[in-house]
Write a protein that holds these residues in place. Sequence first.
Motif, PDB file in Angstrom:
ATOM      1  N   LEU A 224       6.725 -26.346  15.060  1.00  0.00           N
ATOM      2  CA  LEU A 224       7.276 -26.282  16.411  1.00  0.00           C
ATOM      3  C   LEU A 224       7.779 -27.652  16.836  1.00  0.00           C
ATOM      4  N   GLU A 225       8.823 -27.637  17.659  1.00  0.00           N
ATOM      5  CA  GLU A 225       9.297 -28.847  18.329  1.00  0.00           C
ATOM      6  C   GLU A 225       9.860 -28.428  19.676  1.00  0.00           C
ATOM      7  N   TYR A 226       9.397 -29.075  20.731  1.00  0.00           N
ATOM      8  CA  TYR A 226       9.818 -28.740  22.091  1.00  0.00           C
ATOM      9  C   TYR A 226       9.656 -27.248  22.382  1.00  0.00           C
ATOM     10  N   GLY A 227       8.582 -26.658  21.883  1.00  0.00           N
ATOM     11  CA  GLY A 227       8.268 -25.265  22.185  1.00  0.00           C
ATOM     12  C   GLY A 227       8.979 -24.234  21.341  1.00  0.00           C
ATOM     13  N   ALA A 228       9.870 -24.655  20.457  1.00  0.00           N
ATOM     14  CA  ALA A 228      10.644 -23.717  19.637  1.00  0.00           C
ATOM     15  C   ALA A 228      10.316 -23.923  18.167  1.00  0.00           C
ATOM     16  N   MET A 229      10.405 -22.854  17.384  1.00  0.00           N
ATOM     17  CA  MET A 229      10.224 -22.952  15.945  1.00  0.00           C
ATOM     18  C   MET A 229      11.430 -23.602  15.303  1.00  0.00           C
ATOM     19  N   ILE A 230      11.172 -24.597  14.451  1.00  0.00           N
ATOM     20  CA  ILE A 230      12.277 -25.223  13.732  1.00  0.00           C
ATOM     21  C   ILE A 230      12.198 -24.967  12.231  1.00  0.00           C
ATOM     22  N   ALA A 231      11.051 -24.467  11.745  1.00  0.00           N
ATOM     23  CA  ALA A 231      10.927 -24.184  10.310  1.00  0.00           C
ATOM     24  C   ALA A 231       9.704 -23.316  10.070  1.00  0.00           C
ATOM     25  N   GLU A 232       9.747 -22.578   8.969  1.00  0.00           N
ATOM     26  CA  GLU A 232       8.632 -21.741   8.526  1.00  0.00           C
ATOM     27  C   GLU A 232       8.736 -21.610   7.013  1.00  0.00           C
ATOM     28  N   GLY A 233       7.636 -21.812   6.307  1.00  0.00           N
ATOM     29  CA  GLY A 233       7.688 -21.669   4.859  1.00  0.00           C
ATOM     30  C   GLY A 233       6.461 -22.249   4.184  1.00  0.00           C
ATOM     31  N   THR A 234       6.541 -22.371   2.875  1.00  0.00           N
ATOM     32  CA  THR A 234       5.430 -22.922   2.099  1.00  0.00           C
ATOM     33  C   THR A 234       5.286 -24.415   2.408  1.00  0.00           C
ATOM     34  N   PRO A 235       4.110 -24.985   2.155  1.00  0.00           N
ATOM     35  CA  PRO A 235       3.951 -26.425   2.377  1.00  0.00           C
ATOM     36  C   PRO A 235       4.994 -27.259   1.633  1.00  0.00           C
ATOM     37  N   ALA A 236       5.314 -26.882   0.402  1.00  0.00           N
ATOM     38  CA  ALA A 236       6.295 -27.651  -0.364  1.00  0.00           C
ATOM     39  C   ALA A 236       7.667 -27.603   0.292  1.00  0.00           C
ATOM     40  N   ALA A 237       8.057 -26.419   0.763  1.00  0.00           N
ATOM     41  CA  ALA A 237       9.364 -26.276   1.408  1.00  0.00           C
ATOM     42  C   ALA A 237       9.409 -27.041   2.724  1.00  0.00           C
ATOM     43  N   ILE A 238       8.332 -26.985   3.480  1.00  0.00           N
ATOM     44  CA  ILE A 238       8.285 -27.686   4.762  1.00  0.00           C
ATOM     45  C   ILE A 238       8.337 -29.195   4.551  1.00  0.00           C
ATOM     46  N   LYS A 239       7.630 -29.663   3.551  1.00  0.00           N
ATOM     47  CA  LYS A 239       7.584 -31.108   3.289  1.00  0.00           C
ATOM     48  C   LYS A 239       8.957 -31.650   2.919  1.00  0.00           C
ATOM     49  N   ALA A 240       9.808 -30.783   2.347  1.00  0.00           N
ATOM     50  CA  ALA A 240      11.136 -31.214   1.932  1.00  0.00           C
ATOM     51  C   ALA A 240      12.218 -30.900   2.963  1.00  0.00           C
ATOM     52  N   ASN A 241      11.850 -30.284   4.073  1.00  0.00           N
ATOM     53  CA  ASN A 241      12.829 -29.851   5.079  1.00  0.00           C
ATOM     54  C   ASN A 241      13.290 -31.057   5.896  1.00  0.00           C
ATOM     55  N   PRO A 242      14.586 -31.392   5.879  1.00  0.00           N
ATOM     56  CA  PRO A 242      15.070 -32.590   6.593  1.00  0.00           C
ATOM     57  C   PRO A 242      14.799 -32.548   8.094  1.00  0.00           C
ATOM     58  N   GLN A 243      14.904 -31.367   8.702  1.00  0.00           N
ATOM     59  CA  GLN A 243      14.675 -31.264  10.140  1.00  0.00           C
ATOM     60  C   GLN A 243      13.211 -31.540  10.487  1.00  0.00           C
ATOM     61  N   VAL A 244      12.325 -31.063   9.629  1.00  0.00           N
ATOM     62  CA  VAL A 244      10.900 -31.314   9.849  1.00  0.00           C
ATOM     63  C   VAL A 244      10.580 -32.782   9.635  1.00  0.00           C
ATOM     64  N   ILE A 245      11.146 -33.377   8.605  1.00  0.00           N
ATOM     65  CA  ILE A 245      10.916 -34.798   8.338  1.00  0.00           C
ATOM     66  C   ILE A 245      11.334 -35.636   9.539  1.00  0.00           C
ATOM     67  N   GLU A 246      12.487 -35.313  10.104  1.00  0.00           N
ATOM     68  CA  GLU A 246      12.996 -36.068  11.247  1.00  0.00           C
ATOM     69  C   GLU A 246      12.107 -35.867  12.471  1.00  0.00           C
ATOM     70  N   ALA A 247      11.656 -34.615  12.683  1.00  0.00           N
ATOM     71  CA  ALA A 247      10.915 -34.309  13.898  1.00  0.00           C
ATOM     72  C   ALA A 247       9.454 -34.722  13.828  1.00  0.00           C
ATOM     73  N   TYR A 248       8.882 -34.690  12.626  1.00  0.00           N
ATOM     74  CA  TYR A 248       7.414 -34.802  12.565  1.00  0.00           C
ATOM     75  C   TYR A 248       6.937 -35.589  11.361  1.00  0.00           C
ATOM     76  N   LEU A 249       7.252 -35.085  10.174  1.00  0.00           N
ATOM     77  CA  LEU A 249       6.675 -35.684   8.977  1.00  0.00           C
ATOM     78  C   LEU A 249       7.204 -37.091   8.715  1.00  0.00           C
ATOM     79  N   GLY A 250       8.382 -37.395   9.221  1.00  0.00           N
ATOM     80  CA  GLY A 250       8.927 -38.728   9.018  1.00  0.00           C
ATOM     81  C   GLY A 250       8.022 -39.818   9.554  1.00  0.00           C
ATOM     82  N   ALA A 251       7.347 -39.521  10.675  1.00  0.00           N
ATOM     83  CA  ALA A 251       6.425 -40.495  11.249  1.00  0.00           C
ATOM     84  C   ALA A 251       5.277 -40.758  10.303  1.00  0.00           C
ATOM     85  N   GLU A 252       4.862 -39.708   9.591  1.00  0.00           N
ATOM     86  CA  GLU A 252       3.779 -39.868   8.607  1.00  0.00           C
ATOM     87  C   GLU A 252       4.249 -40.708   7.423  1.00  0.00           C
ATOM     88  N   ASP A 253       5.498 -40.428   6.974  1.00  0.00           N
ATOM     89  CA  ASP A 253       6.018 -41.139   5.829  1.00  0.00           C
ATOM     90  C   ASP A 253       6.196 -42.622   6.151  1.00  0.00           C
TER      91      ASP A 253
END
Length: 253
Positions: A224-253
Amino acid sequence: MSLISLQNLLKTFGGLVAVTGVSFEVEENSIVGLIGPNGAGKTTVFNIITGNYRPDSGEVIFNGKDITGRAPHDIVRMGIARTFQNIRLFQDMSVLENVLAGCHCRMKAGLFSSMFRPPSQRREEKEAVERAMRELAFVGLDAQFANLAGNLSYGNQRLLEIARALASDPLFLILDEPAGGMNDQETAALTALIRSIQQRGITILLIEHDMNLVMRVCRKLVVLEYGAMIAEGTPAAIKANPQVIEAYLGAED
């Protein structure tokens, strides 16, 4: 087979849109992670499922029944239990008494039985204590049963909340940041505990910021980002999703 289905949920608070268009399913006996930045709407989704909030629109279908807007105590009886991001224990009650509170929704004694304590009432109380002690043993707190909940370490208070939720005999367990405040050793033990809960046939929906834990235990992730779903899938797919990386996982990286 889907145990719970969220269908196009919308929840607003005044002019703030907390959740919009959220739809996903959780399969039976799976572990699904709900992730996203702080303020993304994750806990609002949990509160809609558990009846703490009524959505402005959309439906929650659990075990084939529409439970949208049902009272929290009804939802617990139907088989949904939860823990909280901010620990909510009875701090001045014993560890055992806290877990017995989770058993209460399955007990049948009414006012008359509670007052006069016939054999059936005493038998039910004995069974509840036995069930509570089994759940404490399951999370590793049985030796602490007589201690006050408020005297437990922070990590053990988290485990006590899980034991209390399990004592309600859920089909579906919602865990809201269970690793919050835990050290690495406690988090490793929690990871094993979550897998053991799944092995009991209990389906789990998990909010967690510890991405190592999430990636280890979850079969599917919903982001989720700003109350809306931006992605759904396996952990591997989510980890590689550019939109997720920008919104969330990028901060971890």
